[in-house]
Design a protein around this motif. Structure first.
Motif, mmCIF file in Angstrom:
data_model
loop_
_atom_site.group_PDB
_atom_site.id
_atom_site.type_symbol
_atom_site.label_atom_id
_atom_site.label_comp_id
_atom_site.label_asym_id
_atom_site.label_seq_id
_atom_site.Cartn_x
_atom_site.Cartn_y
_atom_site.Cartn_z
ATOM 1 N N VAL A 1 -5.648 -5.001 12.264
ATOM 2 C CA VAL A 1 -5.041 -6.075 11.183
ATOM 3 C C VAL A 1 -4.400 -5.667 10.347
ATOM 4 O O VAL A 1 -3.500 -6.310 9.751
ATOM 5 C CB VAL A 1 -6.665 -6.560 10.610
ATOM 6 C CG1 VAL A 1 -6.447 -7.520 9.609
ATOM 7 C CG2 VAL A 1 -7.423 -7.359 11.999
ATOM 8 N N ILE A 2 -4.448 -4.462 9.571
ATOM 9 C CA ILE A 2 -3.725 -3.879 8.487
ATOM 10 C C ILE A 2 -2.423 -3.825 8.942
ATOM 11 O O ILE A 2 -1.383 -4.066 8.080
ATOM 12 C CB ILE A 2 -4.325 -2.906 7.653
ATOM 13 C CG1 ILE A 2 -5.972 -3.383 7.425
ATOM 14 C CG2 ILE A 2 -3.811 -2.500 6.518
ATOM 15 C CD1 ILE A 2 -6.038 -4.466 6.401
ATOM 16 N N PHE A 3 -2.317 -3.161 9.854
ATOM 17 C CA PHE A 3 -0.781 -2.964 10.537
ATOM 18 C C PHE A 3 -0.035 -4.331 10.565
ATOM 19 O O PHE A 3 1.062 -4.172 10.219
ATOM 20 C CB PHE A 3 -0.668 -2.225 11.791
ATOM 21 C CG PHE A 3 0.540 -1.854 12.554
ATOM 22 C CD1 PHE A 3 1.014 -0.671 12.136
ATOM 23 C CD2 PHE A 3 1.206 -2.817 13.442
ATOM 24 C CE1 PHE A 3 2.282 -0.072 12.580
ATOM 25 C CE2 PHE A 3 2.441 -2.348 13.764
ATOM 26 C CZ PHE A 3 2.935 -1.036 13.202
ATOM 27 N N VAL A 4 -0.522 -5.157 11.154
ATOM 28 C CA VAL A 4 0.097 -6.514 11.316
ATOM 29 C C VAL A 4 0.117 -7.265 9.779
ATOM 30 O O VAL A 4 1.281 -7.719 9.490
ATOM 31 C CB VAL A 4 -0.412 -7.256 12.332
ATOM 32 C CG1 VAL A 4 -0.186 -9.093 12.075
ATOM 33 C CG2 VAL A 4 -0.575 -7.096 13.586
ATOM 34 N N ALA A 5 -0.794 -7.009 8.991
ATOM 35 C CA ALA A 5 -0.844 -7.504 7.454
ATOM 36 C C ALA A 5 0.350 -6.803 6.750
ATOM 37 O O ALA A 5 1.210 -7.581 5.971
ATOM 38 C CB ALA A 5 -2.017 -7.426 6.936
ATOM 39 N N GLU A 6 0.833 -5.693 7.362
ATOM 40 C CA GLU A 6 1.665 -4.937 6.405
ATOM 41 C C GLU A 6 3.035 -5.225 6.690
ATOM 42 O O GLU A 6 4.125 -5.195 6.010
ATOM 43 C CB GLU A 6 1.426 -3.323 6.472
ATOM 44 C CG GLU A 6 2.197 -2.607 5.618
ATOM 45 C CD GLU A 6 1.882 -2.778 3.848
ATOM 46 O OE1 GLU A 6 2.787 -2.142 3.224
ATOM 47 O OE2 GLU A 6 1.049 -3.431 3.527
ATOM 48 N N LEU A 7 3.314 -5.871 8.018
ATOM 49 C CA LEU A 7 4.655 -6.241 8.382
ATOM 50 C C LEU A 7 5.045 -7.220 7.805
ATOM 51 O O LEU A 7 4.518 -8.254 7.538
ATOM 52 C CB LEU A 7 4.461 -6.471 10.091
ATOM 53 C CG LEU A 7 4.119 -5.398 10.985
ATOM 54 C CD1 LEU A 7 4.042 -6.036 12.401
ATOM 55 C CD2 LEU A 7 4.960 -4.188 11.030
ATOM 56 N N GLY A 8 6.453 -6.854 7.122
ATOM 57 C CA GLY A 8 7.129 -7.900 6.299
ATOM 58 C C GLY A 8 6.378 -7.939 4.931
ATOM 59 O O GLY A 8 7.062 -8.782 4.101
ATOM 60 N N ASP A 9 5.559 -6.986 4.554
ATOM 61 C CA ASP A 9 5.034 -7.133 3.272
ATOM 62 C C ASP A 9 6.046 -6.530 2.121
ATOM 63 O O ASP A 9 6.837 -5.650 2.734
ATOM 64 C CB ASP A 9 3.571 -6.364 3.408
ATOM 65 C CG ASP A 9 2.962 -6.663 1.989
ATOM 66 O OD1 ASP A 9 2.365 -7.767 1.620
ATOM 67 O OD2 ASP A 9 2.647 -5.691 1.304
ATOM 68 N N LYS A 10 5.783 -6.584 0.861
ATOM 69 C CA LYS A 10 6.568 -5.961 -0.124
ATOM 70 C C LYS A 10 6.630 -4.489 -0.165
ATOM 71 O O LYS A 10 7.269 -3.745 -0.330
ATOM 72 C CB LYS A 10 6.565 -6.618 -1.311
ATOM 73 C CG LYS A 10 5.273 -6.337 -2.094
ATOM 74 C CD LYS A 10 5.032 -6.895 -3.607
ATOM 75 C CE LYS A 10 3.784 -6.876 -4.240
ATOM 76 N NZ LYS A 10 3.719 -7.371 -5.286
ATOM 77 N N SER A 11 5.209 -4.022 0.278
ATOM 78 C CA SER A 11 4.985 -2.703 0.324
ATOM 79 C C SER A 11 5.969 -1.960 1.323
ATOM 80 O O SER A 11 6.294 -1.083 1.177
ATOM 81 C CB SER A 11 3.666 -2.158 0.791
ATOM 82 O OG SER A 11 2.621 -3.162 0.025
ATOM 83 N N GLN A 12 6.242 -2.740 2.378
ATOM 84 C CA GLN A 12 7.095 -2.069 3.525
ATOM 85 C C GLN A 12 8.623 -1.979 2.777
ATOM 86 O O GLN A 12 9.443 -0.971 2.975
ATOM 87 C CB GLN A 12 7.243 -2.902 4.682
ATOM 88 C CG GLN A 12 6.373 -2.643 5.774
ATOM 89 C CD GLN A 12 6.510 -3.468 7.005
ATOM 90 O OE1 GLN A 12 7.085 -4.368 7.048
ATOM 91 N NE2 GLN A 12 6.638 -2.339 8.083
ATOM 92 N N LEU A 13 9.001 -3.092 1.875
ATOM 93 C CA LEU A 13 10.350 -2.961 1.244
ATOM 94 C C LEU A 13 10.271 -1.743 0.343
ATOM 95 O O LEU A 13 11.491 -1.275 0.039
ATOM 96 C CB LEU A 13 10.710 -4.463 0.593
ATOM 97 C CG LEU A 13 10.691 -5.834 1.650
ATOM 98 C CD1 LEU A 13 10.679 -7.023 0.690
ATOM 99 C CD2 LEU A 13 11.763 -5.260 2.624
ATOM 100 N N MET A 14 9.207 -1.584 -0.304
ATOM 101 C CA MET A 14 9.203 -0.509 -1.520
ATOM 102 C C MET A 14 9.181 0.729 -0.498
ATOM 103 O O MET A 14 10.160 1.655 -1.148
ATOM 104 C CB MET A 14 7.770 -0.621 -2.181
ATOM 105 C CG MET A 14 7.593 -1.822 -3.208
ATOM 106 S SD MET A 14 6.076 -1.742 -3.854
ATOM 107 C CE MET A 14 5.989 -0.189 -4.776
ATOM 108 N N ALA A 15 8.577 0.811 0.416
ATOM 109 C CA ALA A 15 8.731 2.103 1.168
ATOM 110 C C ALA A 15 10.008 2.480 1.642
ATOM 111 O O ALA A 15 10.786 3.731 1.448
ATOM 112 C CB ALA A 15 7.877 2.112 2.400
ATOM 113 N N MET A 16 10.860 1.450 2.066
ATOM 114 C CA MET A 16 12.186 1.482 2.380
ATOM 115 C C MET A 16 13.131 1.918 1.109
ATOM 116 O O MET A 16 14.094 2.769 1.541
ATOM 117 C CB MET A 16 12.677 0.301 3.015
ATOM 118 C CG MET A 16 11.952 0.002 4.613
ATOM 119 S SD MET A 16 12.458 -1.632 5.149
ATOM 120 C CE MET A 16 14.273 -1.485 5.398
ATOM 121 N N THR A 17 12.637 1.373 0.167
ATOM 122 C CA THR A 17 13.736 1.626 -1.100
ATOM 123 C C THR A 17 13.140 3.035 -1.768
ATOM 124 O O THR A 17 14.263 3.799 -1.809
ATOM 125 C CB THR A 17 13.229 0.623 -2.153
ATOM 126 O OG1 THR A 17 13.514 -0.717 -1.697
ATOM 127 C CG2 THR A 17 14.181 0.916 -3.538
#
Length: 195
Positions: free
Chosen positions: A14-30
């Motif tokens: 559930v959390i893996f799916v919830a995190e996909l496309g979330d701003k936290s992923q964008l922060m991680a990439m940044t």
């Protein structure tokens, strides 16, 4: 032990799916463009561990205090909300992008603090609270933490290797569909227990 494993597996998914496309992923990439990957991962892991521990504490307390059938119905409504939130999408504001670029001091502390603040009240935190009302809190805590870190690591790897994000539209619709399906399952289970 079986309950803990079940909680772990459900929470991870559930959390893996919830995190996909979330701003936290964008922060991680940044952050991964500015700091070493290991520093970003350690910061994310530390922040997620603390936020999700608090989340399961809240969820476990609610789970003990409320009847199971009604919890399932409320959880279903929450998952429908997560589906809508996911369809809406997430992006970093200009201010959040600037903070990610300007972070000073220890990279691990900078990343950890940014993720801690970003996750407070975020859909992954609320999903963790919801899951902890239904499942073993230890399994939810470990599964949700590892699920979030894994999703953010995926974003870092994909972002660094391919230099571009996952197809946002496909990820958003897929994640929203999974949330809606979890919501339907919880709603049916809740109605059966209440009636």
């Amino acid at each position: 032990m079986a309950e803990t494993w079940a909680a772990f597996l459900v929470s991870f998914g559930v959390i893996f799916v919830a995190e996909l496309g979330d701003k936290s992923q964008l922060m991680a990439m940044t952050f991964a463009t500015r700091y070493k990957v290991w520093q970003v991962v350690v910061g994310i892991t530390a922040a997620t561990t603390v936020v999700h521990l608090a989340s399961v504490g809240i969820g476990a307390g609610l789970g003990e205090a409320l009847p199971t059938g009604w919890i399932n119905i409320v959880a279903a409504v929450a998952f429908f909300g997560f589906a809508a939130w996911t369809l809406r999408g997430d992006s970093l504001t200009e201010d959040e992008q600037q903070k990610a670029r300007r972070a000073t001091g220890s990279a691990v502390i900078a990343v950890g603090a940014a993720f801690f603040l970003a996750e407070l009240g975020d859909k992954t935190m609320l999903a963790t609270v919801t899951l902890a009302t239904q499942y073993d809190w230890v399994g939810v805590w470990i599964g949700s933490t590892i699920g979030m870190v894994a999703a953010d690591m995926l974003a870092i790897v994909v972002g660094r290797i391919l230099g571009q994000r996952l197809p946002e539209r496909v990820v958003r619709y897929g994640a929203a569909t999974l949330f809606a399906l979890f919501g339907v399952a919880l709603l049916v289970e809740g109605i059966v227990e209440v009636v």
